[in-house]
Design an enzyme around this catalytic site. Structure first.
Site: not given
Ligand code: F6P
Length: 462
Positions: A156, A364
């Protein structure tokens, strides 16, 4: 139908306080519901004598298999290696890397213990999908347990480039352990490239090809699977949330001022200090916006046991104090900074109200809030998304105003530009972004990963 077995550090048990919630959790729960099977992971508790078998829990048709961590495991596996080594390296914050060999060994030991527990739950023919950096070594240990099914892994977070990875002690072992999976999914093509380059650099015996990596006689598939959102669900919840008590109070409190909104866990990778500095520059250089706008930053506390999170928290308190001292007036506070969380419907209701979504992480994996901001906006007068070029979402959302979060002068100028952007341009950008969100939504993500994994099983069947 093939059963699905999911493993991740946090487990999203519906309606449970403190459980990971949000769009991603909903998507995985739906997939679990469709396939049957179970979700394995940490129950969020510390216990000095965790049972040798997981505790099974049913929630409607969903099955969960849970285990506790001992205090020493929590410190070494979760705090020490996952969040003080892998997290800072994967998010390009090398000055925050704190390596300790004992923590690495505990990280391996937890993965080994969990593989023994999970191994007992797996049946032949199951689809096995492991999530995130906490569980990189799980595949190898599952093989030791005799599990033969193809193993899928999805990261992720971003995957770091060679120069970052060079700073992580044990990096070659981490790569070798990742290559025990059969399918490795990343958020973006750039993460895949970084992975390929790192494998070529640290493991010269590996052979790279268009369909993956050949390593020690096996073929490992590697591909990007960018996570999306359930666009209609987000829009629906945002419309409802917009009518709730909190949203109404927010509207009243703004007295017609425009809302700039940031929503992030309180994490140093989210770039909040630079974001606040950029906002202060806007107030300084574009004085006409003073009193006309409010920046609401919601930053729920996160990983409070990890020392670096205490440091960033104190730093932010100071910056927020400086901004107040400098610009606040007796009837206007330019910045509202909250370190508590809110229910998802309230968050989506707030996102619907915002004239600007300000999402500027330093790194991110994807950033689903950026996507949710777009889907939550009203079609008749959509707001503007300002998005960091260093979030995975920037590779998906070209029509956002893309900024480098380290360039605070440009972020300030982009805020000024967004505040005066006309309705036609806002609509045009929003429609294009919505098209992109619909093409690669959450269902597309789960389906494409699981179909690829199932395809591998067919290929390797005798
Ligand atoms: O997205 C990365 C991630 O580590 C998830 O795995 C996790 O659920 C989330 O951030 C919150 O972090 P934590 O589980 O450490 O509280």
């Amino acid at each position: 139908m093939t059963r699905l077995v999911i493993a991740s550090n946090r487990v999203a048990i519906p309606h449970r306080r403190g459980a990971a919630q949000g769009g991603l959790a909903t998507g995985l729960l739906e997939a679990l519901d469709r396939h049957g099977g179970l979700w394995f992971g940490w129950n969020g508790r510390i216990s000095e004598n965790p049972d040798s078998a997981p505790t099974l829990q049913m929630e409607g048709s969903l099955r969960f298999a849970l285990t506790a961590l001992t205090h020493q495991e929590f410190e070494g596996y979760y705090v020490g290696f996952a969040n003080r080594c892998l997290w800072p390296v994967f998010h390009a914050q090398l000055h925050l890397l704190h390596y300790d060999r004992t923590a690495f060994e505990t990280y391996l030991a937890v993965n080994e213990r969990w593989a023994r527990m999970l191994g007992g739950q797996i049946r032949p023919g199951d689809l096995i999908w492991i999530h995130d950096y906490h569980l990189i070594p799980l595949a190898g240990f599952l093989r030791d347990q005799g599990v033969r099914a193809p193993l899928g892994f999805f990261l992720h977070t971003p995957f770091p480039g060679i120069d970052l990875l060079r700073a992580l002690p044990s990096q070659t072992e981490i790569l070798e352990r990742l290559l025990a999976y059969d399918l490795i999914g990343f958020q973006t093509p750039l993460d895949c490239q970084s992975f390929f380059r790192s494998v070529a650099f640290f493991l010269p015996e590996a052979q790279l090809s268009a369909d993956g990596i050949r390593f020690r006689g096996r073929l490992i598939r590697v591909a990007p699977f960018p996570i999306g959102i359930d666009v209609d669900e987000v829009a629906r919840v945002a419309r409802a949330g917009h009518q709730n008590r909190h949203s109404r109070r927010l509207v009243t409190s703004l007295s017609g001022r425009r809302l700039i909104l940031g929503i992030d866990r309180l994490d140093y990778s989210k770039g909040l200090a630079l974001r606040f500095q950029a906002y202060a520059r806007l107030l300084e250089q574009w004085a006409e916006f003073r009193r006309q706008i409010v920046l609401l930053q919601i930053a729920p506390l996160s990983r409070t046991e990890v020392p670096e999170y205490g440091v960033i928290r104190r730093e932010l308190n100071e910056i927020v104090g400086d901004i107040h001292a400098r610009y606040a007036e007796y009837d206007w506070m330019p910045l509202r900074y909250l370190t508590r969380g809110f229910p998802r419907s309230t968050i989506l209701g707030f996102l619907r109200q915002a004239a600007i979504g300000l999402i500027t992480p330093l790194r991110d994996g994807m950033n689903l809030v950026a996507k949710e901001f777009v889907a939550a906006q009203p079609e008749e007068s959509p707001g503007v998304l300002i998005l960091s070029s260093l979030a995975g979402a920037a590779q998906d959302l070209e029509e956002a105003l893309i900024v480098n979060p380290y360039d605070t002068g440009t972020v300030a100028r982009t805020l000024a530009e967004a505040l005066v952007m006309g309705l036609d341009e806002r609509r045009e950008r929003w429609r294009a972004l919505m098209d992109r969100l619909r093409k690669r939504d959450l269902h597309h993500w789960t389906r494409s990963f699981l179909e690829t994994l199932a395809g591998i099983r067919t290929h390797s069947a005798p």
